[in-house]
Enzyme design. Structure first.
Site, PDB file in Angstrom:
ATOM      1  N   ALA A 256      14.977   0.077 -28.745  1.00 10.38           N
ATOM      2  CA  ALA A 256      15.372   0.285 -30.147  1.00 10.38           C
ATOM      3  C   ALA A 256      14.203   0.097 -31.116  1.00 10.38           C
ATOM      4  O   ALA A 256      14.184   0.682 -32.201  1.00 10.38           O
ATOM      5  CB  ALA A 256      16.506  -0.667 -30.503  1.00 10.38           C
TER       6      ALA A 256
ATOM      7  N   TYR B  11       0.363  -6.018 -20.662  1.00 15.93           N
ATOM      8  CA  TYR B  11      -0.987  -6.576 -20.506  1.00 15.93           C
ATOM      9  C   TYR B  11      -1.595  -7.031 -21.836  1.00 15.93           C
ATOM     10  O   TYR B  11      -2.772  -7.405 -21.883  1.00 15.93           O
ATOM     11  CB  TYR B  11      -1.900  -5.529 -19.853  1.00 15.93           C
ATOM     12  CG  TYR B  11      -1.403  -5.051 -18.498  1.00 15.93           C
ATOM     13  CD1 TYR B  11      -1.749  -5.716 -17.328  1.00 15.93           C
ATOM     14  CD2 TYR B  11      -0.560  -3.939 -18.387  1.00 15.93           C
ATOM     15  CE1 TYR B  11      -1.290  -5.287 -16.088  1.00 15.93           C
ATOM     16  CE2 TYR B  11      -0.087  -3.498 -17.157  1.00 15.93           C
ATOM     17  CZ  TYR B  11      -0.454  -4.178 -16.005  1.00 15.93           C
ATOM     18  OH  TYR B  11      -0.003  -3.753 -14.782  1.00 15.93           O
ATOM     19  N   ASP B  12      -0.819  -7.009 -22.931  1.00 16.40           N
ATOM     20  CA  ASP B  12      -1.355  -7.374 -24.247  1.00 16.40           C
ATOM     21  C   ASP B  12      -2.082  -8.729 -24.279  1.00 16.40           C
ATOM     22  O   ASP B  12      -3.121  -8.845 -24.935  1.00 16.40           O
ATOM     23  CB  ASP B  12      -0.246  -7.368 -25.312  1.00 16.40           C
ATOM     24  CG  ASP B  12       0.065  -5.964 -25.817  1.00 16.40           C
ATOM     25  OD1 ASP B  12      -0.860  -5.127 -25.843  1.00 16.40           O
ATOM     26  OD2 ASP B  12       1.220  -5.699 -26.181  1.00 16.40           O
TER      27      ASP B  12
ATOM     28  N   ASP C  36       4.380   8.267 -22.094  1.00 13.02           N
ATOM     29  CA  ASP C  36       4.106   7.502 -20.880  1.00 13.02           C
ATOM     30  C   ASP C  36       2.753   6.856 -21.093  1.00 13.02           C
ATOM     31  O   ASP C  36       1.840   7.474 -21.647  1.00 13.02           O
ATOM     32  CB  ASP C  36       4.085   8.431 -19.661  1.00 13.02           C
ATOM     33  CG  ASP C  36       4.072   7.622 -18.374  1.00 13.02           C
ATOM     34  OD1 ASP C  36       4.814   6.622 -18.284  1.00 13.02           O
ATOM     35  OD2 ASP C  36       3.314   7.980 -17.452  1.00 13.02           O
TER      36      ASP C  36
ATOM     37  N   ARG D  70      -0.624   4.239 -28.374  1.00 12.79           N
ATOM     38  CA  ARG D  70       0.648   4.880 -28.693  1.00 12.79           C
ATOM     39  C   ARG D  70       0.674   5.344 -30.145  1.00 12.79           C
ATOM     40  O   ARG D  70       1.129   6.439 -30.457  1.00 12.79           O
ATOM     41  CB  ARG D  70       1.805   3.914 -28.426  1.00 12.79           C
ATOM     42  CG  ARG D  70       3.059   4.592 -27.930  1.00 12.79           C
ATOM     43  CD  ARG D  70       4.158   3.605 -27.560  1.00 12.79           C
ATOM     44  NE  ARG D  70       3.724   2.237 -27.459  1.00 12.79           N
ATOM     45  CZ  ARG D  70       3.267   1.672 -26.335  1.00 12.79           C
ATOM     46  NH1 ARG D  70       3.239   2.339 -25.228  1.00 12.79           N
ATOM     47  NH2 ARG D  70       2.848   0.425 -26.331  1.00 12.79           N
TER      48      ARG D  70
ATOM     49  N   PHE E 163       3.741  -6.944 -25.312  1.00 13.02           N
ATOM     50  CA  PHE E 163       4.352  -6.975 -23.979  1.00 13.02           C
ATOM     51  C   PHE E 163       3.280  -6.613 -22.962  1.00 13.02           C
ATOM     52  O   PHE E 163       2.110  -6.397 -23.313  1.00 13.02           O
ATOM     53  CB  PHE E 163       5.519  -5.980 -23.910  1.00 13.02           C
ATOM     54  CG  PHE E 163       5.082  -4.539 -24.030  1.00 13.02           C
ATOM     55  CD1 PHE E 163       4.718  -4.006 -25.255  1.00 13.02           C
ATOM     56  CD2 PHE E 163       4.994  -3.721 -22.912  1.00 13.02           C
ATOM     57  CE1 PHE E 163       4.290  -2.683 -25.362  1.00 13.02           C
ATOM     58  CE2 PHE E 163       4.569  -2.395 -23.009  1.00 13.02           C
ATOM     59  CZ  PHE E 163       4.216  -1.886 -24.238  1.00 13.02           C
TER      60      PHE E 163
ATOM     61  N   LYS F 107      11.227   1.210 -30.854  1.00 13.57           N
ATOM     62  CA  LYS F 107      10.356   2.386 -30.965  1.00 13.57           C
ATOM     63  C   LYS F 107      10.889   3.411 -31.977  1.00 13.57           C
ATOM     64  O   LYS F 107      10.147   4.265 -32.438  1.00 13.57           O
ATOM     65  CB  LYS F 107      10.195   3.060 -29.602  1.00 13.57           C
ATOM     66  CG  LYS F 107       9.232   2.340 -28.667  1.00 13.57           C
ATOM     67  CD  LYS F 107       8.909   3.212 -27.464  1.00 13.57           C
ATOM     68  CE  LYS F 107       7.987   2.504 -26.473  1.00 13.57           C
ATOM     69  NZ  LYS F 107       7.806   3.299 -25.244  1.00 13.57           N
TER      70      LYS F 107
HETATM   71  P1  IMP Z   1       5.650   2.976 -19.859  1.00 11.80           P
HETATM   72  O1  IMP Z   1       4.951   3.855 -20.805  1.00 11.80           O
HETATM   73  O2  IMP Z   1       6.908   2.393 -20.399  1.00 11.80           O
HETATM   74  O3  IMP Z   1       5.779   3.595 -18.494  1.00 11.80           O
HETATM   75  O4  IMP Z   1       4.690   1.685 -19.697  1.00 11.80           O
HETATM   76  C1  IMP Z   1       3.874   1.487 -18.617  1.00 11.80           C
HETATM   77  C2  IMP Z   1       3.317   0.088 -18.524  1.00 11.80           C
HETATM   78  O5  IMP Z   1       2.008   0.103 -19.090  1.00 11.80           O
HETATM   79  C3  IMP Z   1       4.051  -1.039 -19.259  1.00 11.80           C
HETATM   80  O6  IMP Z   1       5.044  -1.609 -18.470  1.00 11.80           O
HETATM   81  C4  IMP Z   1       2.918  -2.023 -19.471  1.00 11.80           C
HETATM   82  O7  IMP Z   1       2.713  -2.764 -18.304  1.00 11.80           O
HETATM   83  C5  IMP Z   1       1.726  -1.124 -19.701  1.00 11.80           C
HETATM   84  N1  IMP Z   1       1.510  -0.866 -21.142  1.00 11.80           N
HETATM   85  C6  IMP Z   1       1.651   0.318 -21.801  1.00 11.80           C
HETATM   86  N2  IMP Z   1       1.388   0.176 -23.111  1.00 11.80           N
HETATM   87  C7  IMP Z   1       1.104  -1.130 -23.281  1.00 11.80           C
HETATM   88  C8  IMP Z   1       0.775  -1.885 -24.453  1.00 11.80           C
HETATM   89  O8  IMP Z   1       0.728  -1.408 -25.588  1.00 11.80           O
HETATM   90  N3  IMP Z   1       0.549  -3.199 -24.229  1.00 11.80           N
HETATM   91  C9  IMP Z   1       0.615  -3.778 -23.005  1.00 11.80           C
HETATM   92  N4  IMP Z   1       0.936  -3.126 -21.906  1.00 11.80           N
HETATM   93  C10 IMP Z   1       1.173  -1.789 -22.024  1.00 11.80           C
END
Ligand code: IMP
Length: 207
Positions: A14, A165-166, A75, A192, A163, A16
Protein backbone atom coordinates in the site's frame (compact mmCIF):
# COMPACT_ATOMS: atom_id res chain seq x y z
CA UNK A 1 -8.81 9.59 -23.77
CA UNK A 2 -11.79 11.10 -21.95
CA UNK A 3 -12.01 11.35 -18.14
CA UNK A 4 -9.28 10.57 -15.68
CA UNK A 5 -7.06 7.64 -16.64
CA UNK A 6 -6.72 4.80 -14.14
CA UNK A 7 -3.36 3.05 -13.92
CA UNK A 8 -2.85 -0.21 -12.00
CA UNK A 9 0.38 -0.58 -10.07
CA UNK A 10 1.24 -4.28 -9.80
CA UNK A 11 1.88 -4.31 -6.06
CA UNK A 12 0.10 -5.27 -2.86
CA UNK A 13 2.36 -2.86 -0.94
CA UNK A 14 0.00 0.00 0.00
CA UNK A 15 2.96 2.39 0.58
CA UNK A 16 3.92 2.30 -3.09
CA UNK A 17 0.55 3.69 -4.28
CA UNK A 18 0.78 7.29 -2.94
CA UNK A 19 4.47 7.34 -3.93
CA UNK A 20 3.61 6.54 -7.55
CA UNK A 21 0.59 8.88 -7.47
CA UNK A 22 2.84 11.77 -6.37
CA UNK A 23 5.44 11.00 -9.05
CA UNK A 24 2.78 11.00 -11.80
CA UNK A 25 1.35 14.30 -10.54
CA UNK A 26 4.81 15.88 -10.49
CA UNK A 27 5.23 14.74 -14.10
CA UNK A 28 1.98 16.59 -14.94
CA UNK A 29 -0.08 13.43 -15.39
CA UNK A 30 -3.52 13.39 -13.78
CA UNK A 31 -4.01 9.62 -13.51
CA UNK A 32 -5.49 7.65 -10.62
CA UNK A 33 -3.18 4.92 -9.31
CA UNK A 34 -4.76 1.77 -7.86
CA UNK A 35 -2.99 -1.27 -6.44
CA UNK A 36 -3.69 -4.99 -6.65
CA UNK A 37 -5.76 -4.90 -3.46
CA UNK A 38 -8.54 -3.67 -5.77
CA UNK A 39 -8.09 -6.89 -7.83
CA UNK A 40 -8.06 -9.84 -5.41
CA UNK A 41 -8.20 -12.32 -8.31
CA UNK A 42 -5.16 -10.88 -10.09
CA UNK A 43 -2.63 -13.60 -10.97
CA UNK A 44 0.57 -14.09 -8.93
CA UNK A 45 3.39 -13.87 -11.48
CA UNK A 46 6.58 -15.90 -10.94
CA UNK A 47 9.77 -13.88 -11.59
CA UNK A 48 11.34 -16.33 -14.02
CA UNK A 49 13.31 -13.96 -16.29
CA UNK A 50 17.11 -13.55 -16.00
CA UNK A 51 16.95 -9.74 -15.69
CA UNK A 52 14.96 -7.01 -13.93
CA UNK A 53 13.42 -5.61 -17.14
CA UNK A 54 12.14 -9.02 -18.19
CA UNK A 55 10.50 -9.66 -14.83
CA UNK A 56 8.91 -6.19 -14.68
CA UNK A 57 7.44 -6.74 -18.16
CA UNK A 58 6.10 -10.21 -17.22
CA UNK A 59 4.22 -8.72 -14.26
CA UNK A 60 2.90 -5.66 -16.12
CA UNK A 61 1.69 -7.78 -19.07
CA UNK A 62 -0.21 -10.17 -16.78
CA UNK A 63 -1.88 -7.33 -14.87
CA UNK A 64 -2.79 -5.34 -18.01
CA UNK A 65 -4.38 -8.50 -19.42
CA UNK A 66 -6.28 -9.20 -16.19
CA UNK A 67 -7.52 -5.64 -15.51
CA UNK A 68 -7.77 -4.36 -19.11
CA UNK A 69 -6.15 -1.15 -17.83
CA UNK A 70 -2.64 0.33 -18.26
CA UNK A 71 -0.42 -1.56 -15.80
CA UNK A 72 2.89 -0.60 -14.20
CA UNK A 73 5.21 -3.11 -12.52
CA UNK A 74 8.72 -2.90 -11.09
CA UNK A 75 11.40 -5.40 -10.28
CA UNK A 76 14.48 -4.49 -8.32
CA UNK A 77 17.50 -5.79 -6.50
CA UNK A 78 21.07 -5.30 -5.33
CA UNK A 79 24.12 -5.89 -7.55
CA UNK A 80 27.35 -6.34 -5.58
CA UNK A 81 30.57 -5.69 -7.54
CA UNK A 82 32.63 -8.24 -5.56
CA UNK A 83 29.94 -10.89 -6.18
CA UNK A 84 29.98 -10.30 -9.96
CA UNK A 85 26.60 -8.55 -9.85
CA UNK A 86 24.84 -11.03 -7.57
CA UNK A 87 22.39 -11.36 -5.83
CA UNK A 88 20.74 -9.42 -8.72
CA UNK A 89 17.36 -10.89 -9.62
CA UNK A 90 17.80 -13.35 -6.71
CA UNK A 91 17.98 -10.51 -4.14
CA UNK A 92 14.66 -11.34 -2.45
CA UNK A 93 15.52 -15.03 -1.98
CA UNK A 94 19.34 -14.94 -1.67
CA UNK A 95 19.40 -16.92 1.58
CA UNK A 96 17.05 -19.49 0.02
CA UNK A 97 15.19 -21.89 2.26
CA UNK A 98 17.29 -20.80 5.23
CA UNK A 99 15.84 -17.28 4.86
CA UNK A 100 12.29 -18.61 4.70
CA UNK A 101 12.86 -20.77 7.83
CA UNK A 102 14.18 -17.95 10.00
CA UNK A 103 10.97 -15.96 9.48
CA UNK A 104 12.96 -12.80 8.67
CA UNK A 105 13.97 -13.22 5.07
CA UNK A 106 15.42 -9.67 4.77
CA UNK A 107 17.74 -10.21 7.77
CA UNK A 108 18.88 -13.61 6.47
CA UNK A 109 19.62 -12.19 2.98
CA UNK A 110 21.56 -9.23 4.39
CA UNK A 111 23.48 -11.50 6.80
CA UNK A 112 24.53 -13.79 3.95
CA UNK A 113 25.85 -10.89 1.83
CA UNK A 114 27.80 -9.58 4.85
CA UNK A 115 29.35 -13.04 5.42
CA UNK A 116 30.30 -13.28 1.75
CA UNK A 117 32.02 -9.86 1.88
CA UNK A 118 33.76 -10.38 5.23
CA UNK A 119 37.28 -10.36 3.73
CA UNK A 120 36.58 -7.81 1.00
CA UNK A 121 38.46 -4.53 1.60
CA UNK A 122 36.71 -1.15 1.71
CA UNK A 123 37.78 -0.14 -1.82
CA UNK A 124 36.13 -3.20 -3.37
CA UNK A 125 32.77 -2.96 -1.56
CA UNK A 126 30.97 -1.11 -4.38
CA UNK A 127 27.36 -2.06 -5.13
CA UNK A 128 24.25 -0.68 -6.77
CA UNK A 129 20.51 -0.94 -6.39
CA UNK A 130 18.72 -1.36 -9.71
CA UNK A 131 15.04 -1.02 -10.54
CA UNK A 132 13.29 -1.75 -13.83
CA UNK A 133 9.83 -0.25 -14.26
CA UNK A 134 7.53 -1.42 -17.05
CA UNK A 135 4.29 -0.04 -18.47
CA UNK A 136 1.97 -2.20 -20.56
CA UNK A 137 -1.25 -0.97 -22.16
CA UNK A 138 -4.23 -3.23 -22.87
CA UNK A 139 -3.61 -2.66 -26.61
CA UNK A 140 -0.20 -4.34 -26.27
CA UNK A 141 1.98 -1.20 -26.35
CA UNK A 142 4.78 -1.51 -23.80
CA UNK A 143 7.91 0.19 -22.54
CA UNK A 144 10.49 -0.47 -19.81
CA UNK A 145 13.04 1.86 -18.15
CA UNK A 146 15.73 1.45 -15.48
CA UNK A 147 17.04 3.43 -12.52
CA UNK A 148 20.35 2.82 -10.73
CA UNK A 149 21.69 4.07 -7.37
CA UNK A 150 25.43 3.46 -6.85
CA UNK A 151 26.99 3.15 -3.42
CA UNK A 152 29.00 0.86 -1.14
CA UNK A 153 28.27 -1.77 1.47
CA UNK A 154 29.34 -1.27 5.10
CA UNK A 155 30.03 -4.20 7.43
CA UNK A 156 27.75 -3.28 10.36
CA UNK A 157 24.04 -2.60 9.69
CA UNK A 158 22.75 0.88 10.66
CA UNK A 159 19.26 2.45 10.63
CA UNK A 160 15.65 1.40 11.12
CA UNK A 161 13.93 2.70 7.97
CA UNK A 162 13.43 1.07 4.60
CA UNK A 163 13.72 -2.68 4.09
CA UNK A 164 15.92 -5.38 2.57
CA UNK A 165 19.58 -4.40 2.23
CA UNK A 166 19.03 -0.73 3.23
CA UNK A 167 20.88 -1.01 6.60
CA UNK A 168 24.20 -1.85 4.84
CA UNK A 169 23.92 0.41 1.76
CA UNK A 170 25.51 3.89 1.72
CA UNK A 171 24.77 5.82 -1.52
CA UNK A 172 27.62 7.67 -3.26
CA UNK A 173 28.11 11.14 -1.74
CA UNK A 174 26.37 10.10 1.53
CA UNK A 175 27.56 9.04 4.98
CA UNK A 176 24.22 7.55 6.04
CA UNK A 177 22.76 4.23 4.98
CA UNK A 178 19.44 4.34 3.10
CA UNK A 179 17.91 2.87 6.30
CA UNK A 180 18.94 6.11 8.08
CA UNK A 181 17.12 8.33 5.54
CA UNK A 182 13.48 9.34 5.47
CA UNK A 183 11.33 7.80 2.73
CA UNK A 184 11.29 11.16 0.88
CA UNK A 185 15.09 11.52 1.04
CA UNK A 186 15.56 8.00 -0.28
CA UNK A 187 12.92 8.39 -3.04
CA UNK A 188 14.70 11.50 -4.33
CA UNK A 189 17.85 9.50 -5.16
CA UNK A 190 16.75 5.87 -5.25
CA UNK A 191 16.80 3.41 -8.14
CA UNK A 192 12.99 3.06 -7.87
CA UNK A 193 12.44 6.82 -7.67
CA UNK A 194 14.58 7.35 -10.79
CA UNK A 195 12.88 4.52 -12.70
CA UNK A 196 9.35 5.65 -11.75
CA UNK A 197 10.09 9.28 -12.71
CA UNK A 198 11.44 8.09 -16.08
CA UNK A 199 8.38 5.92 -16.57
CA UNK A 200 6.05 8.83 -15.76
CA UNK A 201 7.63 10.77 -18.65
CA UNK A 202 7.02 7.83 -21.04
CA UNK A 203 3.48 7.45 -19.73
CA UNK A 204 2.62 11.00 -20.80
CA UNK A 205 3.12 9.94 -24.42
CA UNK A 206 1.23 6.66 -24.04
CA UNK A 207 -2.04 7.45 -22.20
P1 IMP B 1 11.34 -6.89 -5.62
O1 IMP B 1 11.51 -5.77 -6.55
O2 IMP B 1 10.15 -6.75 -4.73
O3 IMP B 1 11.46 -8.22 -6.30
O4 IMP B 1 12.58 -6.77 -4.59
C1 IMP B 1 13.70 -7.56 -4.67
C2 IMP B 1 14.57 -7.50 -3.44
O5 IMP B 1 15.62 -6.57 -3.71
C3 IMP B 1 13.95 -7.03 -2.13
O6 IMP B 1 13.39 -8.09 -1.42
C4 IMP B 1 15.17 -6.50 -1.41
O7 IMP B 1 15.87 -7.56 -0.83
C5 IMP B 1 16.00 -5.92 -2.53
N1 IMP B 1 15.72 -4.47 -2.71
C6 IMP B 1 15.12 -3.87 -3.77
N2 IMP B 1 15.02 -2.54 -3.59
C7 IMP B 1 15.55 -2.31 -2.37
C8 IMP B 1 15.70 -1.11 -1.61
O8 IMP B 1 15.30 0.00 -2.00
N3 IMP B 1 16.28 -1.27 -0.41
C9 IMP B 1 16.71 -2.46 0.07
N4 IMP B 1 16.57 -3.60 -0.58
C10 IMP B 1 16.00 -3.54 -1.82
Amino acid sequence: MSGRTTVVLATRNAKKIPEMQAILLQAGLDAEVVGLDAYPDAPEVAETEPDFAGNALLKARAIARHTELPAIADDSGLRVDALNGMPGVLSARWAGRFGARTGDRDAANLGLVLDQLRDTPEERRGAEFVSAAAIVLPNGQEDVVEGVMRGRLIDTPRGENGFGYDPIFVPDGEQRTTAEMSAAEKNAISHRGIAFRRLAERLKDLV
